[in-house]
Design a protein around this motif. Structure first.
Motif, PDB file in Angstrom:
ATOM      1  N   CYS A   1      17.724 -69.616  26.883  1.00  0.00           N
ATOM      2  CA  CYS A   1      18.725 -69.688  25.814  1.00  0.00           C
ATOM      3  C   CYS A   1      18.557 -68.562  24.807  1.00  0.00           C
ATOM      4  CB  CYS A   1      18.642 -71.037  25.110  1.00  0.00           C
ATOM      5  SG  CYS A   1      17.040 -71.399  24.358  1.00  0.00           S
TER       6      CYS A   1
ATOM      7  N   SER B   1      21.733 -65.893  26.751  1.00  0.00           N
ATOM      8  CA  SER B   1      22.554 -67.012  26.273  1.00  0.00           C
ATOM      9  C   SER B   1      24.035 -66.695  26.461  1.00  0.00           C
ATOM     10  CB  SER B   1      22.282 -67.266  24.790  1.00  0.00           C
ATOM     11  OG  SER B   1      22.727 -66.154  24.005  1.00  0.00           O
TER      12      SER B   1
ATOM     13  N   CYS C   1      25.044 -71.949  33.893  1.00  0.00           N
ATOM     14  CA  CYS C   1      24.239 -72.253  32.713  1.00  0.00           C
ATOM     15  C   CYS C   1      23.278 -71.098  32.489  1.00  0.00           C
ATOM     16  CB  CYS C   1      23.461 -73.565  32.901  1.00  0.00           C
ATOM     17  SG  CYS C   1      22.089 -73.436  34.062  1.00  0.00           S
TER      18      CYS C   1
ATOM     19  N   PRO D   1      22.882 -71.030  37.821  1.00  0.00           N
ATOM     20  CA  PRO D   1      22.465 -70.320  36.603  1.00  0.00           C
ATOM     21  C   PRO D   1      22.657 -68.818  36.766  1.00  0.00           C
ATOM     22  CG  PRO D   1      20.812 -71.933  37.296  1.00  0.00           C
ATOM     23  CD  PRO D   1      21.790 -71.798  38.428  1.00  0.00           C
TER      24      PRO D   1
ATOM     25  N   ASP E   1      19.300 -75.165  29.347  1.00  0.00           N
ATOM     26  CA  ASP E   1      18.760 -73.996  30.041  1.00  0.00           C
ATOM     27  C   ASP E   1      17.417 -74.348  30.663  1.00  0.00           C
ATOM     28  OD1 ASP E   1      17.455 -73.920  27.332  1.00  0.00           O
ATOM     29  OD2 ASP E   1      16.512 -72.151  28.210  1.00  0.00           O
TER      30      ASP E   1
END
Length: 383
Positions: A103, A108, A99, A60, A126
């Motif tokens: 979000c 995002s 990712c 992430p 997320d």
């Protein structure tokens, strides 16, 4: 699987700002960064979580810090990519996908910057289902994943790798590094397998944000009220239908940057059927609690978004100001965000508010009996 082009990011910016509940950083800046990356590198693949191999490495990526700082200290654009490469070196393995950790807002978009530059896909989901101000406030933490090794990077090339015994300490140390880096940074945290992503993520939030954004942007040409367009766009999602909570004019804003957060409150005086009423929204980067005439009407983890009354575009906590005419919208959070373990991390008491969390579907039962709720939320409609 779908290919994301620059136009899709216009919709994502609008929708993610609404899901950001006032925080997550300025989506406009993030959109420009991601669009430039896609124009220069080509479209990015958005993967459904079920298309992800269980043994894939997901890293992430995000921006961290006070949104108020980011307006004046614009990112250089490669910070998160350098953080990703440093995490790969630390782990001895190339990332298969990235990712969002949240979000909402700029976060995002940051994964699309990284995905385009590193030529890897983004997974549709997320760790927050909205935006939250702290790194342990992620489903990845709630459901047992370690946030480290994590990497924090800035626009001047500084890179700091963090190993901590728990995710609360990760937040504390990464926040301190971010303050030293000037108030915002970029990071990689919660390295995980594809199987762990499927188990812990809030799924489908990237595509949902795009759908909400498209509904708002195209509302005028379709002759639809933008607020109603958002309600319709969320109707059949895992969240359930959004609900208009208040309409009025912003009459006062108190805001300050404290310990790396934008903290304060906004006071809104009612217009239309809300005339004579007052709504106070308290925020810490994100909108946390909405109080109408002394009564709490919505709180975290449900989403509270302040929208321009005419356009339906979200107004972030760093941009809300006196005189704006707004509609305040509530959006029920998914059930994965409402477990006892989750509420201990991001319920109202986690932010210092001595109140019980009451789901929007229960607080506004008549509205949700009229429009319906996802099957797993039917329990809120019974007495």
């Amino acid at each position: 699987m779908r290919q994301i082009v620059a136009e899709d990011l216009e919709y994502l910016a609008v929708g993610a700002a609404i899901l950001g509940t006032g925080g997550g950083g300025d989506p406009f800046i993030g959109k420009l960064m991601a669009q430039q990356a896609i124009v220069e590198e080509g479209p990015v693949t958005l993967l459904d979580p079920e298309e992800l191999d269980d043994d894939a490495l997901v890293l992430p990526t995000a921006m961290m810090g006070a949104p108020t700082v980011m307006i004046e200290k614009v990112p250089e654009g490669m910070e998160a990519v350098r953080a990703l490469r440093a995490a790969e070196r630390r782990l001895g393995q190339k990332a298969d996908a990235t990712c969002p950790i949240e979000c909402g807002g700029v976060n995002s978009q940051i994964p699309f910057v990284v995905a385009a530059r590193a030529r890897i896909p983004v997974v549709d989901g997320d760790g927050m289902g909205r935006a939250f101000p702290e790194l342990q406030m992620e489903t990845f933490h709630v459901y047992g994943l370690s946030g480290t090794p994590a990497v924090v990077a800035d626009e001047r090339g500084a890179i700091v790798t963090l190993e901590t015994p728990d995710n609360v300490q990760l937040e504390w140390l990464a926040r301190g590094v971010t303050i030293r880096m000037g108030g915002h940074s970029h990071l990689v945290d919660y390295p995980m397998s594809g199987a762990d992503f499927k188990r812990t993520a809030v799924r489908g939030t990237v595509s949902m944000a795009m759908a909400i954004g498209k509904a708002v942007v195209t509302a005028a040409s379709r002759g639809v009220n933008p607020i109603e367009a958002i309600c319709e766009a969320t109707q059949d999602t895992l969240y359930g239908r959004a609900i208009p909570l208040f309409e009025g004019k912003v009459v006062d804003v108190e805001r300050r940057t404290r310990e790396g957060f934008a903290v304060g409150r906004a006071v809104i005086h009612g217009l239309g059927r809300y005339r004579g009423s007052e709504l106070v929204i308290r925020f810490q980067n994100e909108n946390l609690v909405a109080v109408q005439d002394g009564e709490v009407i919505a709180s975290v983890p449900d989403l509270i978004s302040v929208l321009d009354h005419e356009t339906g575009f979200a107004i972030t906590t760093e941009r809300i100001r006196y005189g704006q005419r707004v509609t305040v919208l509530g959006l029920p959070t998914p059930e994965i965000m409402r477990t006892e373990a989750a509420l201990r991390v991001w319920g109202p008491r986690a932010f210092g508010y001595d109140i019980e969390f009451v789901p929007l579907e229960r607080r506004f039962r008549d509205y949700y009996q009229r429009y319906g709720v996802p099957n797993e939320k039917q329990k809120y409609l019974t007495a």
